[in-house]
Design an enzyme around this catalytic site. Structure first.
Site, PDB file in Angstrom:
ATOM      1  N   TYR A  14       3.117 -30.016 -19.249  1.00  0.00           N
ATOM      2  CA  TYR A  14       3.499 -31.140 -20.112  1.00  0.00           C
ATOM      3  C   TYR A  14       4.317 -30.710 -21.334  1.00  0.00           C
ATOM      4  O   TYR A  14       4.785 -31.559 -22.091  1.00  0.00           O
ATOM      5  CB  TYR A  14       2.247 -31.871 -20.604  1.00  0.00           C
ATOM      6  CG  TYR A  14       1.399 -32.436 -19.492  1.00  0.00           C
ATOM      7  CD1 TYR A  14       1.858 -33.492 -18.719  1.00  0.00           C
ATOM      8  CD2 TYR A  14       0.151 -31.906 -19.203  1.00  0.00           C
ATOM      9  CE1 TYR A  14       1.088 -34.009 -17.696  1.00  0.00           C
ATOM     10  CE2 TYR A  14      -0.625 -32.412 -18.181  1.00  0.00           C
ATOM     11  CZ  TYR A  14      -0.150 -33.465 -17.430  1.00  0.00           C
ATOM     12  OH  TYR A  14      -0.916 -33.973 -16.415  1.00  0.00           O
ATOM     13  N   HIS A  19       6.407 -37.346 -23.608  1.00  0.00           N
ATOM     14  CA  HIS A  19       5.126 -37.741 -24.197  1.00  0.00           C
ATOM     15  C   HIS A  19       4.598 -36.690 -25.171  1.00  0.00           C
ATOM     16  O   HIS A  19       3.616 -36.940 -25.875  1.00  0.00           O
ATOM     17  CB  HIS A  19       4.118 -37.957 -23.068  1.00  0.00           C
ATOM     18  CG  HIS A  19       3.264 -39.175 -23.205  1.00  0.00           C
ATOM     19  ND1 HIS A  19       3.541 -40.235 -24.033  1.00  0.00           N
ATOM     20  CD2 HIS A  19       2.099 -39.504 -22.585  1.00  0.00           C
ATOM     21  CE1 HIS A  19       2.604 -41.149 -23.916  1.00  0.00           C
ATOM     22  NE2 HIS A  19       1.714 -40.729 -23.051  1.00  0.00           N
ATOM     23  N   TYR A  64      -6.182 -34.765 -23.914  1.00  0.00           N
ATOM     24  CA  TYR A  64      -5.195 -35.569 -23.220  1.00  0.00           C
ATOM     25  C   TYR A  64      -4.951 -36.825 -24.054  1.00  0.00           C
ATOM     26  O   TYR A  64      -5.799 -37.276 -24.815  1.00  0.00           O
ATOM     27  CB  TYR A  64      -5.568 -35.896 -21.769  1.00  0.00           C
ATOM     28  CG  TYR A  64      -5.471 -34.662 -20.890  1.00  0.00           C
ATOM     29  CD1 TYR A  64      -4.249 -34.261 -20.366  1.00  0.00           C
ATOM     30  CD2 TYR A  64      -6.589 -33.870 -20.648  1.00  0.00           C
ATOM     31  CE1 TYR A  64      -4.150 -33.107 -19.594  1.00  0.00           C
ATOM     32  CE2 TYR A  64      -6.502 -32.719 -19.877  1.00  0.00           C
ATOM     33  CZ  TYR A  64      -5.274 -32.349 -19.358  1.00  0.00           C
ATOM     34  OH  TYR A  64      -5.176 -31.211 -18.610  1.00  0.00           O
ATOM     35  N   ASN A  66      -4.761 -40.062 -23.751  1.00  0.00           N
ATOM     36  CA  ASN A  66      -5.556 -41.286 -23.739  1.00  0.00           C
ATOM     37  C   ASN A  66      -6.895 -41.166 -24.458  1.00  0.00           C
ATOM     38  O   ASN A  66      -7.578 -42.165 -24.641  1.00  0.00           O
ATOM     39  CB  ASN A  66      -5.800 -41.742 -22.301  1.00  0.00           C
ATOM     40  CG  ASN A  66      -4.505 -42.057 -21.577  1.00  0.00           C
ATOM     41  OD1 ASN A  66      -3.424 -42.017 -22.156  1.00  0.00           O
ATOM     42  ND2 ASN A  66      -4.608 -42.371 -20.309  1.00  0.00           N
ATOM     43  N   ASP A  92       5.512 -40.280 -29.602  1.00  0.00           N
ATOM     44  CA  ASP A  92       6.669 -40.837 -28.905  1.00  0.00           C
ATOM     45  C   ASP A  92       6.600 -42.365 -28.861  1.00  0.00           C
ATOM     46  O   ASP A  92       5.522 -42.940 -28.868  1.00  0.00           O
ATOM     47  CB  ASP A  92       6.730 -40.293 -27.471  1.00  0.00           C
ATOM     48  CG  ASP A  92       5.497 -40.661 -26.676  1.00  0.00           C
ATOM     49  OD1 ASP A  92       5.597 -41.485 -25.748  1.00  0.00           O
ATOM     50  OD2 ASP A  92       4.400 -40.120 -26.969  1.00  0.00           O
ATOM     51  N   ASN A 113      -1.207 -45.461 -25.283  1.00  0.00           N
ATOM     52  CA  ASN A 113      -2.625 -45.180 -25.069  1.00  0.00           C
ATOM     53  C   ASN A 113      -3.216 -44.187 -26.062  1.00  0.00           C
ATOM     54  O   ASN A 113      -4.405 -44.251 -26.379  1.00  0.00           O
ATOM     55  CB  ASN A 113      -2.874 -44.718 -23.629  1.00  0.00           C
ATOM     56  CG  ASN A 113      -2.723 -45.859 -22.655  1.00  0.00           C
ATOM     57  OD1 ASN A 113      -3.027 -47.008 -22.971  1.00  0.00           O
ATOM     58  ND2 ASN A 113      -2.240 -45.558 -21.466  1.00  0.00           N
TER      59      ASN A 113
END
Length: 187
Positions: A14, A19, A64, A66, A92, A113
């Protein structure tokens, strides 16, 4: 004490995704301020240092995106900090053109989220934000696939410049009111 949180997802896969621009900002701030990020108690990488006369914590939640609130809320509670006064979140935003910044003092999650998790765990929508524009996906492309992809080469410099400006705004907040920072950077 001020807390600056960059939102993103942990893991090598990632690192350079849309994100993760919040993580990019924290890494840059850590370099600029000479702060080392270490594994912390609060499900995140945390670094403590100074920006001028202000003590600052830099945070990259490792929960993470969320579940970002699971890192940030306990941290603020431990240090007895107020989200409205002491917290700044960099992340973002699909609704802004690529490379554009927007600074806000409060607001809804806007469907993000990570922000939704922060609002839920903090019990308030009132905390400072720096949104970094990443554009919307082209028609037919799913949002999760889009935000978890890298920027095309022609947008890379634009986004890196936006992250640099976001860091400048965050550093300004250490010495002047966020309202003045907003006036300066929301052009």
């Amino acid at each position: 004490m001020k807390v600056i949180v960059g939102l993103g997802n942990p893991g090598r896969e990632y690192e350079r995704t849309k994100h993760n621009v919040g993580f990019w900002a924290i890494d840059r701030l850590a370099d600029d301020l000479g702060i080392t990020l270490n594994q912390g108690k609060y499900k995140g990488l945390i670094g403590e240092g100074r920006a001028g006369s202000e003590k600052v914590l830099l945070v990259k939640p490792l929960t993470y995106m969320n579940l970002s609130g699971e890192c940030v809320a306990p941290l603020l509670n431990f240090y007895k900090l107020d989200a409205e006064e002491d917290l700044l979140v960099i992340y973002d935003d699909l609704d802004l053109p690529c490379g554009k910044l927007r600074l806000r003092t409060k607001g809804s999650s806007g469907g993000h989220n990570g922000i939704k998790s922060l609002i839920s765990h903090l019990g308030t929508e009132e905390f400072k934000r720096i949104k970094v524009g990443i554009d919307r996906p082209e028609p037919g492309r799913k949002v999760p696939d889009y935000v978890l992809s890298s920027f095309p080469p022609d947008k890379q410099t634009e986004v890196e410049e936006a992250v640099k400006r976001a860091c400048e705004a965050a550093k300004e907040w250490m010495s002047i009111s966020f309202l003045r920072v907003m006036n300066q950077f929301n052009k």
